[in-house]
Design a protein around this motif. Structure first.
Motif, PDB file in Angstrom:
ATOM      1  N   ILE A   1       0.173   7.254   9.978  1.00 24.27           N
ATOM      2  CA  ILE A   1       1.235   6.248   9.878  1.00 24.27           C
ATOM      3  C   ILE A   1       2.330   6.721   8.921  1.00 24.27           C
ATOM      4  O   ILE A   1       3.515   6.560   9.192  1.00 24.27           O
ATOM      5  CB  ILE A   1       0.645   4.888   9.460  1.00 24.27           C
ATOM      6  N   THR A   2       1.938   7.328   7.815  1.00 24.91           N
ATOM      7  CA  THR A   2       2.909   7.865   6.855  1.00 24.91           C
ATOM      8  C   THR A   2       3.842   8.856   7.532  1.00 24.91           C
ATOM      9  O   THR A   2       5.044   8.864   7.270  1.00 24.91           O
ATOM     10  CB  THR A   2       2.185   8.550   5.682  1.00 24.91           C
ATOM     11  N   ALA A   3       3.298   9.676   8.419  1.00 24.73           N
ATOM     12  CA  ALA A   3       4.069  10.744   9.053  1.00 24.73           C
ATOM     13  C   ALA A   3       4.726  10.288  10.357  1.00 24.73           C
ATOM     14  O   ALA A   3       4.923  11.080  11.270  1.00 24.73           O
ATOM     15  CB  ALA A   3       3.161  11.941   9.299  1.00 24.73           C
ATOM     16  N   SER A   4       5.061   9.000  10.452  1.00 22.55           N
ATOM     17  CA  SER A   4       5.719   8.490  11.650  1.00 22.55           C
ATOM     18  C   SER A   4       6.888   7.598  11.265  1.00 22.55           C
ATOM     19  O   SER A   4       6.954   7.088  10.158  1.00 22.55           O
ATOM     20  CB  SER A   4       4.728   7.699  12.507  1.00 22.55           C
ATOM     21  N   ARG A   5       7.806   7.414  12.210  1.00 23.82           N
ATOM     22  CA  ARG A   5       8.926   6.492  11.985  1.00 23.82           C
ATOM     23  C   ARG A   5       8.559   5.065  12.356  1.00 23.82           C
ATOM     24  O   ARG A   5       8.941   4.125  11.683  1.00 23.82           O
ATOM     25  CB  ARG A   5      10.136   6.919  12.824  1.00 23.82           C
ATOM     26  N   VAL A   6       7.838   4.921  13.477  1.00 24.49           N
ATOM     27  CA  VAL A   6       7.482   3.613  14.012  1.00 24.49           C
ATOM     28  C   VAL A   6       6.044   3.674  14.507  1.00 24.49           C
ATOM     29  O   VAL A   6       5.590   4.714  14.979  1.00 24.49           O
ATOM     30  CB  VAL A   6       8.416   3.222  15.187  1.00 24.49           C
ATOM     31  N   VAL A   7       5.336   2.545  14.414  1.00 22.88           N
ATOM     32  CA  VAL A   7       3.962   2.465  14.880  1.00 22.88           C
ATOM     33  C   VAL A   7       3.902   1.512  16.073  1.00 22.88           C
ATOM     34  O   VAL A   7       4.414   0.398  15.999  1.00 22.88           O
ATOM     35  CB  VAL A   7       3.021   1.978  13.764  1.00 22.88           C
TER      36      VAL A   7
ATOM     37  N   ILE B   1       0.868  -1.166   0.000  1.00 21.89           N
ATOM     38  CA  ILE B   1       0.000   0.000   0.000  1.00 21.89           C
ATOM     39  C   ILE B   1       0.907   1.218   0.000  1.00 21.89           C
ATOM     40  O   ILE B   1       1.790   1.343   0.858  1.00 21.89           O
ATOM     41  CB  ILE B   1      -0.937   0.036   1.221  1.00 21.89           C
ATOM     42  N   ALA B   2       0.722   2.100  -0.958  1.00 20.31           N
ATOM     43  CA  ALA B   2       1.565   3.288  -1.048  1.00 20.31           C
ATOM     44  C   ALA B   2       1.235   4.252   0.090  1.00 20.31           C
ATOM     45  O   ALA B   2       0.061   4.472   0.401  1.00 20.31           O
ATOM     46  CB  ALA B   2       1.343   3.984  -2.390  1.00 20.31           C
ATOM     47  N   PRO B   3       2.261   4.812   0.734  1.00 26.92           N
ATOM     48  CA  PRO B   3       2.004   5.819   1.765  1.00 26.92           C
ATOM     49  C   PRO B   3       1.187   6.976   1.202  1.00 26.92           C
ATOM     50  O   PRO B   3       1.343   7.352   0.042  1.00 26.92           O
ATOM     51  CB  PRO B   3       3.402   6.285   2.171  1.00 26.92           C
ATOM     52  N   GLN B   4       0.321   7.514   2.033  1.00 27.35           N
ATOM     53  CA  GLN B   4      -0.541   8.618   1.624  1.00 27.35           C
ATOM     54  C   GLN B   4       0.224   9.939   1.691  1.00 27.35           C
ATOM     55  O   GLN B   4       0.932  10.182   2.665  1.00 27.35           O
ATOM     56  CB  GLN B   4      -1.758   8.699   2.558  1.00 27.35           C
ATOM     57  N   PRO B   5       0.085  10.769   0.660  1.00 27.96           N
ATOM     58  CA  PRO B   5       0.715  12.086   0.745  1.00 27.96           C
ATOM     59  C   PRO B   5       0.109  12.869   1.914  1.00 27.96           C
ATOM     60  O   PRO B   5      -1.099  12.822   2.130  1.00 27.96           O
ATOM     61  CB  PRO B   5       0.362  12.754  -0.583  1.00 27.96           C
ATOM     62  N   THR B   6       0.951  13.530   2.652  1.00 28.94           N
ATOM     63  CA  THR B   6       0.457  14.288   3.796  1.00 28.94           C
ATOM     64  C   THR B   6       1.380  15.453   4.097  1.00 28.94           C
ATOM     65  O   THR B   6       2.572  15.379   3.820  1.00 28.94           O
ATOM     66  CB  THR B   6       0.309  13.386   5.040  1.00 28.94           C
ATOM     67  N   ARG B   7       0.813  16.479   4.648  1.00 23.91           N
ATOM     68  CA  ARG B   7       1.603  17.620   5.105  1.00 23.91           C
ATOM     69  C   ARG B   7       1.683  17.635   6.622  1.00 23.91           C
ATOM     70  O   ARG B   7       2.087  18.618   7.210  1.00 23.91           O
ATOM     71  CB  ARG B   7       0.990  18.923   4.601  1.00 23.91           C
ATOM     72  N   TRP B   8       1.286  16.534   7.227  1.00 22.65           N
ATOM     73  CA  TRP B   8       1.311  16.441   8.677  1.00 22.65           C
ATOM     74  C   TRP B   8       2.739  16.496   9.185  1.00 22.65           C
ATOM     75  O   TRP B   8       3.670  16.014   8.536  1.00 22.65           O
ATOM     76  CB  TRP B   8       0.693  15.141   9.133  1.00 22.65           C
ATOM     77  N   LYS B   9       2.906  17.066  10.349  1.00 19.37           N
ATOM     78  CA  LYS B   9       4.203  17.098  11.007  1.00 19.37           C
ATOM     79  C   LYS B   9       4.651  15.661  11.257  1.00 19.37           C
ATOM     80  O   LYS B   9       3.887  14.812  11.697  1.00 19.37           O
ATOM     81  CB  LYS B   9       4.062  17.846  12.333  1.00 19.37           C
ATOM     82  N   HIS B  10       5.908  15.387  10.959  1.00 22.25           N
ATOM     83  CA  HIS B  10       6.463  14.048  11.153  1.00 22.25           C
ATOM     84  C   HIS B  10       6.695  13.810  12.646  1.00 22.25           C
ATOM     85  O   HIS B  10       7.175  14.693  13.354  1.00 22.25           O
ATOM     86  CB  HIS B  10       7.773  13.928  10.373  1.00 22.25           C
ATOM     87  N   VAL B  11       6.373  12.603  13.124  1.00 23.72           N
ATOM     88  CA  VAL B  11       6.596  12.234  14.523  1.00 23.72           C
ATOM     89  C   VAL B  11       7.394  10.935  14.580  1.00 23.72           C
ATOM     90  O   VAL B  11       7.480  10.205  13.596  1.00 23.72           O
ATOM     91  CB  VAL B  11       5.267  12.062  15.302  1.00 23.72           C
ATOM     92  N   ASP B  12       7.954  10.667  15.739  1.00 27.80           N
ATOM     93  CA  ASP B  12       8.700   9.426  15.914  1.00 27.80           C
ATOM     94  C   ASP B  12       7.763   8.226  16.033  1.00 27.80           C
ATOM     95  O   ASP B  12       8.000   7.185  15.426  1.00 27.80           O
ATOM     96  CB  ASP B  12       9.580   9.504  17.174  1.00 27.80           C
TER      97      ASP B  12
END
Length: 156
Positions: A79-85, A6-17
């Motif tokens: 999920i796209t805007a994170s390093r780990v879930v 599944i391709a990551p969704q484009p987002t402008r959300w702030k990236h989080v760990d």
């Protein structure tokens, strides 16, 4: 299954760990874990994802400024805007795996510790099950925090 499907969704959300994405089963245990991790992992940025319209929104609203409630598209963007879930064995974990994100698995339901639920294994790099000192799955918050740190450091 070796590649994201599944391709990551484009987002402008702030990236989080860390994106925390739990279902509401065993809510009290997960709620307690989130409170403990909020302090124990304060050196990392966290985002909480939860199903909309649930009582978790009320209980966690004063703790997390960075929280989202929503549908699968919202979860995908978080999920796209994170390093780990950090997830339980649920749809959010499957979505994260499908997107190629590392998942730390905190699963309170012992029946879901069966190897059939882990086609990627349980020791990373895709899915890492939280385990205690005895090597068995655990719901201990200290081991969860330690596992999160190990996976986060491995994703640099």
């Amino acid at each position: 299954l070796d590649e994201p499907w599944i391709a990551p969704q484009p987002t402008r959300w702030k990236h989080v760990d860390i994106a925390i994405a739990f279902s509401e089963t065993h809510f009290e245990m997960k709620y307690g874990l989130i409170w403990l991790l909020y302090n124990d992992l304060s050196d990392f940025s966290l985002r909480l994802c939860y199903p909309p319209g649930r009582w978790s929104e009320v209980l966690l609203s004063d703790l997390f400024a960075d929280r989202v409630a929503g549908d699968w598209l919202t979860y995908a963007k978080a999920i796209t805007a994170s390093r780990v879930v950090l997830a339980c064995n649920s749809g959010a974990h499957v979505l994260a795996v499908a997107m190629g994100k590392p998942v730390v698995m905190y699963e309170p339901m012992e029946a879901r510790w069966n190897p059939i639920f882990f086609p990627f294994g349980t020791a990373g790099p895709q899915v890492t099950l939280v385990r205690g000192n005895d090597g068995q799955p655990t719901t201990d918050a200290r081991h969860t925090a330690d596992t999160m740190r190990e996976v986060l450091h491995a994703t640099h």
